[in-house]
Design a protein around this motif. Structure first.
Motif, PDB file in Angstrom:
ATOM      1  N   TYR A  69       0.829  -1.204   0.000  1.00 41.06           N
ATOM      2  CA  TYR A  69       0.000   0.000   0.000  1.00 41.06           C
ATOM      3  C   TYR A  69       0.869   1.262   0.000  1.00 41.06           C
ATOM      4  N   LEU A  70       1.927   1.245   0.804  1.00 41.23           N
ATOM      5  CA  LEU A  70       2.779   2.425   0.927  1.00 41.23           C
ATOM      6  C   LEU A  70       3.762   2.593  -0.225  1.00 41.23           C
ATOM      7  N   PHE A  71       4.347   1.477  -0.701  1.00 40.34           N
ATOM      8  CA  PHE A  71       5.502   1.589  -1.585  1.00 40.34           C
ATOM      9  C   PHE A  71       5.358   0.934  -2.951  1.00 40.34           C
ATOM     10  N   GLY A  72       4.282   0.219  -3.205  1.00 37.96           N
ATOM     11  CA  GLY A  72       3.953  -0.192  -4.544  1.00 37.96           C
ATOM     12  C   GLY A  72       4.480  -1.507  -5.080  1.00 37.96           C
ATOM     13  N   PRO A  73       4.237  -1.720  -6.393  1.00 38.62           N
ATOM     14  CA  PRO A  73       4.470  -3.020  -7.024  1.00 38.62           C
ATOM     15  C   PRO A  73       5.926  -3.349  -7.328  1.00 38.62           C
ATOM     16  N   VAL A  74       6.847  -2.435  -7.063  1.00 39.48           N
ATOM     17  CA  VAL A  74       8.269  -2.764  -7.235  1.00 39.48           C
ATOM     18  C   VAL A  74       8.860  -3.217  -5.904  1.00 39.48           C
ATOM     19  N   LEU A  75       8.590  -2.484  -4.853  1.00 47.50           N
ATOM     20  CA  LEU A  75       9.163  -2.807  -3.552  1.00 47.50           C
ATOM     21  C   LEU A  75       8.437  -3.964  -2.856  1.00 47.50           C
ATOM     22  N   CYS A  77       0.061  -3.650  -7.095  1.00 47.14           N
ATOM     23  CA  CYS A  77      -0.714  -3.144  -8.240  1.00 47.14           C
ATOM     24  C   CYS A  77      -2.103  -2.672  -7.827  1.00 47.14           C
ATOM     25  N   PHE A  78      -2.717  -3.357  -6.867  1.00 50.16           N
ATOM     26  CA  PHE A  78      -4.075  -3.015  -6.470  1.00 50.16           C
ATOM     27  C   PHE A  78      -4.147  -1.950  -5.377  1.00 50.16           C
ATOM     28  N   LEU A  79      -3.089  -1.801  -4.577  1.00 50.44           N
ATOM     29  CA  LEU A  79      -3.185  -0.930  -3.408  1.00 50.44           C
ATOM     30  C   LEU A  79      -2.390   0.363  -3.503  1.00 50.44           C
ATOM     31  N   TYR A  80      -1.305   0.371  -4.271  1.00 55.25           N
ATOM     32  CA  TYR A  80      -0.403   1.529  -4.289  1.00 55.25           C
ATOM     33  C   TYR A  80      -1.088   2.770  -4.845  1.00 55.25           C
ATOM     34  N   ARG A  81      -1.070   3.819  -4.048  1.00 56.32           N
ATOM     35  CA  ARG A  81      -1.651   5.116  -4.412  1.00 56.32           C
ATOM     36  C   ARG A  81      -3.141   5.037  -4.731  1.00 56.32           C
ATOM     37  N   LYS A  82      -3.806   4.065  -4.144  1.00 56.04           N
ATOM     38  CA  LYS A  82      -5.246   3.897  -4.340  1.00 56.04           C
ATOM     39  C   LYS A  82      -5.936   4.053  -2.985  1.00 56.04           C
TER      40      LYS A  82
END
Length: 192
Positions: free
Chosen positions: A59-65, A103-108
């Motif tokens: 959620y905080l750092f996204g699909p790369v981290l 993919c589903f949570l980052y910046r959403k």
């Protein structure tokens, strides 16, 4: 497509932030502690909640981290508390789950619907299909023989995991902890 590429790029840039790395270390420690409260029911079934820190990192750092964190935590938790033999397939599953969460949570914006959808996708593809396949390879049991018990357990845990993920993320948002953990700039969450 451009918007998704931008999210992946922003997630990649999170790797260069020391605050991000220390936050991941903190959530890694929490994940390890939660791993000690896992209930092992035979060789094929366990119930635990150490995936919550993985979802928060996604959620905080996204699909790369998140995939890096998920894979690293799978290996670290095994080294600290080995249960059974190490099998790299479970690490692949942890990496894939991190990517899906990212993919589903980052910046959403977190919603009940988003929580149930992402947990369903991970439950079905990662927990039921992949992990059951890895267990069948590891223990020499038939995939279809393991599937019913693992399917029932995961269907029962799906709303529980969804509720926990939503509640914990909402609680951390309301208390303002995420504002402390994220970069100093203001980050807007989108509805998409």
């Amino acid at each position: 497509m451009k918007k998704e590429w931008k999210l992946w790029k922003e997630s990649y840039l999170e790797l260069k932030n020391i605050r991000t790395i220390t936050t991941c270390a903190m959530f890694g420690a929490i994940s390890i502690v939660l791993g000690y409260f896992t209930i092992q029911i035979g060789d094929f079934l366990k119930i635990g909640f150490s995936n919550i820190p993985n979802q928060i990192v996604a959620y905080l750092f996204g699909p790369v981290l998140a995939p890096i964190f998920g894979g690293a935590m799978d290996i670290v938790k095994y080294l600290i508390k080995p249960v059974g033999g190490f099998f790299p397939g479970f690490t692949i599953t942890a990496i894939l789950a991190g990517m899906i969460n990212g993919c589903f949570l980052y910046r959403k914006k977190i919603t009940w619907k988003r929580a149930f959808i992402v947990n369903f996708i991970i439950m079905f593809f990662c927990d039921i299909v992949l992990n059951t396949y890895w267990l069948s390879l590891l223990y020499g049991k038939g995939f279809l023989a393991l599937l019913p018990l693992r399917g029932i357990k995961n269907l029962i845990m799906w709303p529980v995991n969804s509720f926990l993920m939503y509640s914990v993320i909402k609680f951390l948002e309301i208390t303002g902890i995420f504002q402390v953990l994220e970069k100093p700039k203001t980050i807007e969450r989108t509805e998409s």
